[in-house]
Motif scaffolding. Structure first.
Motif, PDB file in Angstrom:
ATOM      1  N   VAL A  44       0.839  -1.204   0.000  1.00 33.22           N
ATOM      2  CA  VAL A  44       0.000   0.000   0.000  1.00 33.22           C
ATOM      3  C   VAL A  44       0.877   1.257   0.000  1.00 33.22           C
ATOM      4  O   VAL A  44       0.632   2.197  -0.759  1.00 33.22           O
ATOM      5  CB  VAL A  44      -0.981  -0.011   1.189  1.00 33.22           C
ATOM      6  CG1 VAL A  44      -1.671   1.344   1.349  1.00 33.22           C
ATOM      7  CG2 VAL A  44      -2.014  -1.117   1.015  1.00 33.22           C
ATOM      8  N   THR A  48       1.102   3.968  -3.180  1.00 33.66           N
ATOM      9  CA  THR A  48       0.509   5.295  -2.981  1.00 33.66           C
ATOM     10  C   THR A  48       1.529   6.414  -2.755  1.00 33.66           C
ATOM     11  O   THR A  48       1.166   7.582  -2.785  1.00 33.66           O
ATOM     12  CB  THR A  48      -0.444   5.293  -1.771  1.00 33.66           C
ATOM     13  OG1 THR A  48       0.302   4.936  -0.598  1.00 33.66           O
ATOM     14  CG2 THR A  48      -1.605   4.336  -1.981  1.00 33.66           C
ATOM     15  N   THR A 143      -8.781   5.121   4.779  1.00 33.51           N
ATOM     16  CA  THR A 143      -8.993   4.300   3.590  1.00 33.51           C
ATOM     17  C   THR A 143      -7.816   3.374   3.346  1.00 33.51           C
ATOM     18  O   THR A 143      -7.994   2.214   2.979  1.00 33.51           O
ATOM     19  CB  THR A 143      -9.209   5.204   2.355  1.00 33.51           C
ATOM     20  OG1 THR A 143     -10.311   6.070   2.625  1.00 33.51           O
ATOM     21  CG2 THR A 143      -9.497   4.404   1.119  1.00 33.51           C
ATOM     22  N   LEU A 144      -6.600   3.873   3.571  1.00 36.75           N
ATOM     23  CA  LEU A 144      -5.417   3.052   3.322  1.00 36.75           C
ATOM     24  C   LEU A 144      -5.236   1.977   4.389  1.00 36.75           C
ATOM     25  O   LEU A 144      -4.752   0.887   4.088  1.00 36.75           O
ATOM     26  CB  LEU A 144      -4.177   3.937   3.205  1.00 36.75           C
ATOM     27  CG  LEU A 144      -4.222   4.939   2.042  1.00 36.75           C
ATOM     28  CD1 LEU A 144      -2.950   5.765   1.990  1.00 36.75           C
ATOM     29  CD2 LEU A 144      -4.478   4.241   0.717  1.00 36.75           C
ATOM     30  N   GLN A 146      -7.753   0.512   5.738  1.00 35.26           N
ATOM     31  CA  GLN A 146      -8.737  -0.482   5.282  1.00 35.26           C
ATOM     32  C   GLN A 146      -8.142  -1.335   4.159  1.00 35.26           C
ATOM     33  O   GLN A 146      -8.380  -2.548   4.106  1.00 35.26           O
ATOM     34  CB  GLN A 146     -10.017   0.210   4.798  1.00 35.26           C
ATOM     35  CG  GLN A 146     -10.822   0.859   5.898  1.00 35.26           C
ATOM     36  CD  GLN A 146     -11.254  -0.140   6.942  1.00 35.26           C
ATOM     37  OE1 GLN A 146     -10.674  -0.206   8.019  1.00 35.26           O
ATOM     38  NE2 GLN A 146     -12.236  -0.949   6.626  1.00 35.26           N
ATOM     39  N   ALA A 147      -7.393  -0.709   3.268  1.00 34.23           N
ATOM     40  CA  ALA A 147      -6.748  -1.448   2.178  1.00 34.23           C
ATOM     41  C   ALA A 147      -5.756  -2.475   2.731  1.00 34.23           C
ATOM     42  O   ALA A 147      -5.698  -3.606   2.239  1.00 34.23           O
ATOM     43  CB  ALA A 147      -6.042  -0.483   1.228  1.00 34.23           C
ATOM     44  N   VAL A 151      -6.159  -6.435   1.940  1.00 26.76           N
ATOM     45  CA  VAL A 151      -5.097  -7.166   1.243  1.00 26.76           C
ATOM     46  C   VAL A 151      -4.572  -8.306   2.110  1.00 26.76           C
ATOM     47  O   VAL A 151      -4.411  -9.443   1.640  1.00 26.76           O
ATOM     48  CB  VAL A 151      -3.956  -6.212   0.820  1.00 26.76           C
ATOM     49  CG1 VAL A 151      -2.741  -6.978   0.333  1.00 26.76           C
ATOM     50  CG2 VAL A 151      -4.438  -5.238  -0.245  1.00 26.76           C
ATOM     51  N   LEU A 173      -4.034  -8.490  -6.046  1.00 30.67           N
ATOM     52  CA  LEU A 173      -4.923  -7.549  -5.376  1.00 30.67           C
ATOM     53  C   LEU A 173      -6.290  -7.599  -6.029  1.00 30.67           C
ATOM     54  O   LEU A 173      -6.405  -7.601  -7.250  1.00 30.67           O
ATOM     55  CB  LEU A 173      -4.372  -6.121  -5.477  1.00 30.67           C
ATOM     56  CG  LEU A 173      -3.002  -5.866  -4.857  1.00 30.67           C
ATOM     57  CD1 LEU A 173      -2.578  -4.431  -5.107  1.00 30.67           C
ATOM     58  CD2 LEU A 173      -3.011  -6.164  -3.375  1.00 30.67           C
ATOM     59  N   ALA A 177      -9.447  -3.818  -3.306  1.00 30.07           N
ATOM     60  CA  ALA A 177      -8.177  -3.356  -2.736  1.00 30.07           C
ATOM     61  C   ALA A 177      -7.526  -2.331  -3.656  1.00 30.07           C
ATOM     62  O   ALA A 177      -7.029  -1.298  -3.195  1.00 30.07           O
ATOM     63  CB  ALA A 177      -7.241  -4.539  -2.507  1.00 30.07           C
ATOM     64  N   ARG A 178      -7.539  -2.590  -4.949  1.00 25.95           N
ATOM     65  CA  ARG A 178      -6.958  -1.635  -5.909  1.00 25.95           C
ATOM     66  C   ARG A 178      -7.698  -0.292  -5.860  1.00 25.95           C
ATOM     67  O   ARG A 178      -7.087   0.763  -5.956  1.00 25.95           O
ATOM     68  CB  ARG A 178      -6.961  -2.213  -7.325  1.00 25.95           C
ATOM     69  CG  ARG A 178      -5.920  -3.293  -7.531  1.00 25.95           C
ATOM     70  CD  ARG A 178      -5.705  -3.627  -8.997  1.00 25.95           C
ATOM     71  NE  ARG A 178      -6.923  -3.827  -9.756  1.00 25.95           N
ATOM     72  CZ  ARG A 178      -7.510  -4.990  -9.984  1.00 25.95           C
ATOM     73  NH1 ARG A 178      -6.986  -6.094  -9.497  1.00 25.95           N
ATOM     74  NH2 ARG A 178      -8.608  -5.069 -10.693  1.00 25.95           N
ATOM     75  N   LEU A 180      -9.316   1.028  -3.271  1.00 28.44           N
ATOM     76  CA  LEU A 180      -8.945   1.721  -2.034  1.00 28.44           C
ATOM     77  C   LEU A 180      -7.557   2.349  -2.165  1.00 28.44           C
ATOM     78  O   LEU A 180      -7.342   3.495  -1.757  1.00 28.44           O
ATOM     79  CB  LEU A 180      -8.970   0.758  -0.849  1.00 28.44           C
ATOM     80  CG  LEU A 180     -10.342   0.303  -0.357  1.00 28.44           C
ATOM     81  CD1 LEU A 180     -10.206  -0.818   0.661  1.00 28.44           C
ATOM     82  CD2 LEU A 180     -11.115   1.467   0.236  1.00 28.44           C
ATOM     83  N   ILE A 181      -6.634   1.616  -2.739  1.00 30.40           N
ATOM     84  CA  ILE A 181      -5.272   2.113  -2.910  1.00 30.40           C
ATOM     85  C   ILE A 181      -5.259   3.304  -3.865  1.00 30.40           C
ATOM     86  O   ILE A 181      -4.629   4.329  -3.598  1.00 30.40           O
ATOM     87  CB  ILE A 181      -4.338   0.990  -3.402  1.00 30.40           C
ATOM     88  CG1 ILE A 181      -4.126  -0.025  -2.267  1.00 30.40           C
ATOM     89  CG2 ILE A 181      -3.015   1.542  -3.904  1.00 30.40           C
ATOM     90  CD1 ILE A 181      -3.443  -1.310  -2.696  1.00 30.40           C
TER      91      ILE A 181
END
Length: 195
Positions: A44, A48, A143-144, A146-147, A151, A173, A177-178, A180-181
């Motif tokens: 992640v 990002t 949000t990250l 959560q990702a 994952v 992924l 997941a993608r 959210l990232i």
């Protein structure tokens, strides 16, 4: 970018178990879950350009000559502890009065005082030591986090193995997941502005 010290775990094992309502194998130990979470956090963060959890880093960059502004390759930035430059005849430390951190959370950049670099210098190598990363509990990284949980859970359920250092050779992924990232990507607007 080289991390000085340890990378903080942004999602703990207990938080992961509670958030995912995981029906984990009873023989599964927390060390294995920590490896999944570390691998997911690394993916992640890399995707990002947003370090999660404050840490000190050292960043080296080549500049084409004297510049007035330099943008960080990641966000957010908490503080700058040291900047030095080298034009081939040894490193020179800049005093705190010769630079300023701006837009630290959204678009971190360093403004350099006019004349801080040698005027006729060709390429300049700078080394910046700074604290980067969002603090644990910062709502901007929800949000990250959560990702990371998603994952790690997907990899655990699929039986994808991760190393003890938290690296995974098979990075699959899901669409969720993608997505959210993607929502948290920091894109560096520019590298530098000429003086």
């Amino acid at each position: 970018m080289r991390v000085i010290g340890a990378v903080p775990a942004i999602v703990g094992v207990d938080d992961f178990k509670q958030a995912t309502h995981a029906q984990l194998d009873e023989a599964e130990d927390d060390t294995t879950l920590m490896a999944y979470l570390a691998a997911a956090q690394a993916v992640v963060e890399r995707a990002t350009n947003r370090p999660l959890g404050a840490r000190e880093v050292e960043i080296s960059a080549q500049l084409p000559g004297p510049v007035s502004r330099w943008w960080f390759p990641c966000a957010p930035v908490g503080a700058i502890s040291k900047i030095s430059y080298d034009v081939g005849d040894g490193a020179v430390d800049l005093g705190a009065e010769s630079f300023r951190l701006r837009f630290a959370h959204d678009e971190p950049q360093i403004d350099f005082e006019l004349g801080v670099f040698p005027y006729l210098a060709g390429q300049i190598e700078i080394t910046v030591t700074a604290t980067v990363g969002a603090a644990d509990g910062d709502p901007s990284i929800l949000t990250l986090t959560q990702a990371i949980k998603l994952v790690a859970r997907e990899w655990y359920d699929a039986g994808i193995s991760v190393g003890s250092e938290g690296s995974s050779g098979d990075l699959r992924l899901s669409f969720g997941a993608r997505a959210l990232i993607r929502s948290g990507i920091y894109k560096r607007p520019r590298v530098f502005a000429r003086a």
